[in-house]
Design a protein around this motif. Structure first.
Motif, PDB file in Angstrom:
ATOM      1  N   ARG A 123       0.809  -1.226   0.000  1.00 31.88           N
ATOM      2  CA  ARG A 123       0.000   0.000   0.000  1.00 31.88           C
ATOM      3  C   ARG A 123       0.844   1.278   0.000  1.00 31.88           C
ATOM      4  O   ARG A 123       0.556   2.217  -0.766  1.00 31.88           O
ATOM      5  CB  ARG A 123      -0.955  -0.019   1.196  1.00 31.88           C
ATOM      6  N   ASP A 149       0.544   4.128  -2.894  1.00 30.81           N
ATOM      7  CA  ASP A 149       0.193   5.509  -2.542  1.00 30.81           C
ATOM      8  C   ASP A 149       1.248   6.486  -3.044  1.00 30.81           C
ATOM      9  O   ASP A 149       0.920   7.591  -3.514  1.00 30.81           O
ATOM     10  CB  ASP A 149       0.025   5.639  -1.027  1.00 30.81           C
ATOM     11  N   ARG A 187      -8.083   4.772  -9.115  1.00 27.75           N
ATOM     12  CA  ARG A 187      -7.247   4.460  -7.954  1.00 27.75           C
ATOM     13  C   ARG A 187      -7.831   3.302  -7.160  1.00 27.75           C
ATOM     14  O   ARG A 187      -7.081   2.411  -6.709  1.00 27.75           O
ATOM     15  CB  ARG A 187      -7.093   5.696  -7.055  1.00 27.75           C
ATOM     16  N   ARG A 188      -9.141   3.283  -7.008  1.00 32.00           N
ATOM     17  CA  ARG A 188      -9.787   2.190  -6.261  1.00 32.00           C
ATOM     18  C   ARG A 188      -9.597   0.862  -6.989  1.00 32.00           C
ATOM     19  O   ARG A 188      -9.381  -0.186  -6.353  1.00 32.00           O
ATOM     20  CB  ARG A 188     -11.276   2.499  -6.089  1.00 32.00           C
ATOM     21  N   GLN A 214      -6.100  -0.330  -6.250  1.00 32.51           N
ATOM     22  CA  GLN A 214      -6.005  -0.773  -4.865  1.00 32.51           C
ATOM     23  C   GLN A 214      -6.558  -2.187  -4.702  1.00 32.51           C
ATOM     24  O   GLN A 214      -6.079  -2.954  -3.859  1.00 32.51           O
ATOM     25  CB  GLN A 214      -6.760   0.197  -3.956  1.00 32.51           C
TER      26      GLN A 214
END
Length: 330
Positions: free
Chosen positions: A196, A200, A225-226, A229
């Motif tokens: 993560r 980021d 972005r989601r 992720q």
């Protein structure tokens, strides 16, 4: 051969193990056709109605066309899952059953023809299985160039890289290595338990770069972005992802997001802090990815869509994706 239509996301998720097995035994040549990439895409975007075709032989998945149906100004189009964020798309067909499985796939779409008007196979690479389907007399198929995807052919050994990469870029790479070598620096790779912060940092660096150009950049969108992720942990678990971060003097200078699969590596996206332009963090990370791909025996390094000049500086040559458009005359 038995073909079925999958219209429910839970059903698509349920076949993920079979899907991955088909993809690994030769049905897919890029990470963009894997469940690790496409399932998160469907979870996040869902731009239409799921319209995926699965073909089984003796209860074994032998073909999969990951499609959805869009009802828009061009009518009811069948489009590939992953569209817009994927540089390649394709159907998956087991090499041992290519002709029969492909015929069963087309037969099911023919049977459901009242539900759709056009199938548009976007961004199909030159070796895509969808380009080998045997269209019958009831089909009309047209093909046209879609996007250029520059590819660098890799040598057999790292020692041979200077012969494959233009001298000017080799000098730039070596100079960048010398410059960071004077500082405290390191490259770290994402792991399943630690990804993560690296992702980021990639988001932040990429946004910083594009803000300086008064443009949003592709990672500015919250859904994009989601998606990443959700995709990153799956890609790591599948052994596909190369997510790296370069730090200089304990400051993040650059990030690289790519893939390794078989004899191919893929450079997807990156970002760097303009404050470190002198050290060329992008060159350092890209060179490290090319070197690692060569070391593990890859023969191709794909720079993916776009004709940016830096790709040709590394010695890449255009390879064109195709758009295949199909209609059923019935």
């Amino acid at each position: 051969m038995k073909a079925t239509l999958i219209t429910d996301g839970a059903m698509l998720e349920a076949i993920a193990p079979e899907w991955e097995a088909l993809w690994r035994r030769g049905g897919g040549t890029t990470p963009f056709s894997s469940p690790a990439w496409l399932l998160p895409w469907w979870e996040v975007f869902r731009p239409g109605d799921l319209f995926t075709v699965a073909v089984r032989h003796d209860d074994r998945l032998v073909a999969l066309a990951p499609l959805y149906r869009e009802d828009g100004p061009w009518g009811r189009r069948l489009l590939p899952l992953g569209i817009s964020v994927s540089d390649y798309s394709d159907v998956l067909i087991d090499p041992e059953h290519r002709e029969a499985a492909g015929a069963a796939l087309l037969a099911l779409l023919h049977d459901h023809q009242p539900l759709w008007d056009l199938w548009s196979a976007e961004e199909a690479p030159p070796d895509a299985a969808v380009l080998t389907l045997l269209w019958g007399a009831s089909w009309t198929a047209t093909i046209e160039p879609h996007s250029a995807c520059p590819v660098l052919m890799l040598p057999r050994t790292v020692a041979d890289l200077p012969a494959a990469i233009p001298a000017r870029t080799m000098r730039k790479w070596r100079m960048a290595q010398n410059r960071v070598g004077r500082r405290a620096w390191r490259i770290e790779r994402a792991e399943p338990a630690h990804w993560r912060p690296l992702l980021d940092d990639l988001f932040a660096l990429h946004q910083q770069r594009w803000i300086s150009r008064n443009q949003p950049g592709v990672l500015a969108d919250a859904d994009v972005r989601r998606f990443h992720q959700r995709a990153v942990p799956r890609l790591l678990e599948a052994g596909l992802l190369r997510l790296s971060r370069l730090s200089i003097d304990d400051r993040v200078a650059g990030a690289y997001y790519g893939f390794d699969q078989g004899l191919r590596s893929f450079a997807y996206i990156g970002g760097f802090d303009p404050a470190f332009a002198f050290e060329s963090p992008g060159t350092i990370l890209l060179g490290a990815a090319i070197e690692a791909a060569t070391h593990r025996g890859a023969s191709e390094f794909h720079f993916l869509r776009g004709q940016e000049l830096y790709k040709y500086g590394w010695g890449a040559v255009d390879r064109w994706n195709q758009r295949l458009t199909m209609k059923d005359r019935a």
